[in-house]
Design an enzyme around this catalytic site. Structure first.
Site, short mmCIF file in Angstrom:
data_model
loop_
_atom_site.label_atom_id
_atom_site.label_comp_id
_atom_site.label_asym_id
_atom_site.label_seq_id
_atom_site.Cartn_x
_atom_site.Cartn_y
_atom_site.Cartn_z
N ASP A 98 0.87 -1.16 0.00
CA ASP A 98 0.00 0.00 0.00
C ASP A 98 0.93 1.23 0.00
OD1 ASP A 98 -2.37 1.60 0.58
OD2 ASP A 98 -1.55 1.78 2.59
N ASP A 117 -0.10 5.09 0.86
CA ASP A 117 -0.34 6.08 1.92
C ASP A 117 -0.35 5.41 3.28
OD1 ASP A 117 -0.77 8.30 0.13
OD2 ASP A 117 -2.69 7.40 -0.39
N ARG A 163 -11.20 8.30 -3.49
CA ARG A 163 -11.55 9.70 -3.24
C ARG A 163 -13.06 9.86 -3.13
NH1 ARG A 163 -8.76 13.54 -7.45
NH2 ARG A 163 -7.02 12.16 -6.96
N SER A 167 -4.85 5.35 -4.52
CA SER A 167 -4.63 6.76 -4.87
C SER A 167 -4.34 6.99 -6.35
CB SER A 167 -3.47 7.31 -4.04
OG SER A 167 -3.20 8.64 -4.44
#
Ligand code: B16
Ligand code: MG
Length: 222
Positions: free
Chosen positions: A9, A11, A49, A116
């Site tokens: 991953d 973030d 998002r 992301s």
């Protein structure tokens, strides 16, 4: 299981942008007068998002049009990009680069598994883009974590099955994605967090391939 691939991953695992996402969402929530703290933010980690925005709007019982959602997401992203403009190689989290270099030397496949859409620019900014054999990020996903799509695609890029790969995750949604995809899920974060993971470490300092294999083996013998 012998580890053949590692799916990282981004973030909160490779770089501390999880906090930067929080700061940007917090600013948007304040503007909308929606109560939002680090507690609520925990369940947003790893979500796309749009899914993140919809969670925040639900917290404030707010309903907005699709166009307004696009405008709000753009606003949050611009703020996020302003914050990450300052990051560089010094922001890579402890032990990450050392572990990746060791994995490369030992022929272990490395792939990104991030929700992301900013992942590639962040990896280039911190100078480790070239260490990856494959990238799966928010631009190539139809389903957001906790769906396993991100990691399944990653293991396919590496030419491996899920049972040959470890997933490194800092978010509950990411751990669930790894578990439902049939991967070994390594939770990264404070002691007591991510209880559903197969094994946990606080960060990747001093984590080596040998130590990872010990974690996998001891889980299997339990
Ligand atoms: P963006 P990860 C996720 O990345 C973050 O955890 C999450 O907070 C963020 O909303 C999501 O990416 C989408 O990011 O707005 O940059 O496309 O943890 O899966 O690497
Ligand atoms: Mg994360």
């Amino acid at each position: 299981m012998k580890i053949s691939g590692c799916l990282f991953d981004l973030d909160g695992v490779i770089v501390d942008t999880a906090n930067h996402h929080y700061v940007a969402w917090k600013s948007l929530a304040d503007e909308l007068a929606i109560p939002f703290t680090e507690v609520e933010n925990e369940s947003l980690k790893g979500l796309s998002r749009l899914d993140s925005l919809e969670c925040i709007l639900r917290l404030g019982n707010l309903e907005v049009s699709s166009n307004k959602k696009i405008e709000l997401m753009e606003k949050k992203n611009q703020l996020y990009l302003q914050i990450v403009d300052a990051i560089g190689p010094d922001d890579i989290l402890p032990g990450v680069k050392e572990l990746m270099l060791e994995l490369r030397n030992k022929g272990i496949g490395i792939c990104l598994g991030s929700s992301s859409k900013n992942a590639i620019s962040i990896l280039k900014r911190i100078g480790i883009f070239d260490l990856f054999d494959g990238i799966v990020d928010g631009r190539n996903l139809t389903l957001s974590k906790p769906d396993p799509e991100v990691f399944i695609k990653g293991s396919k890029i590496l030419g491996l099955t899920p049972s040959e790969c470890i997933v490194f995750e800092d978010a509950e949604s990411g751990i669930e994605a790894a578990l439902s995809g049939g991967f070994f899920a390594l939770g990264i974060g404070a002691e007591g967090s991510l209880k559903r993971a197969h094994a946990n470490v606080q960060d990747l300092s001093d984590v080596t391939l040998e130590k990872l294999q010990v974690l996998v083996d001891s889980h299997e013998s339990n």
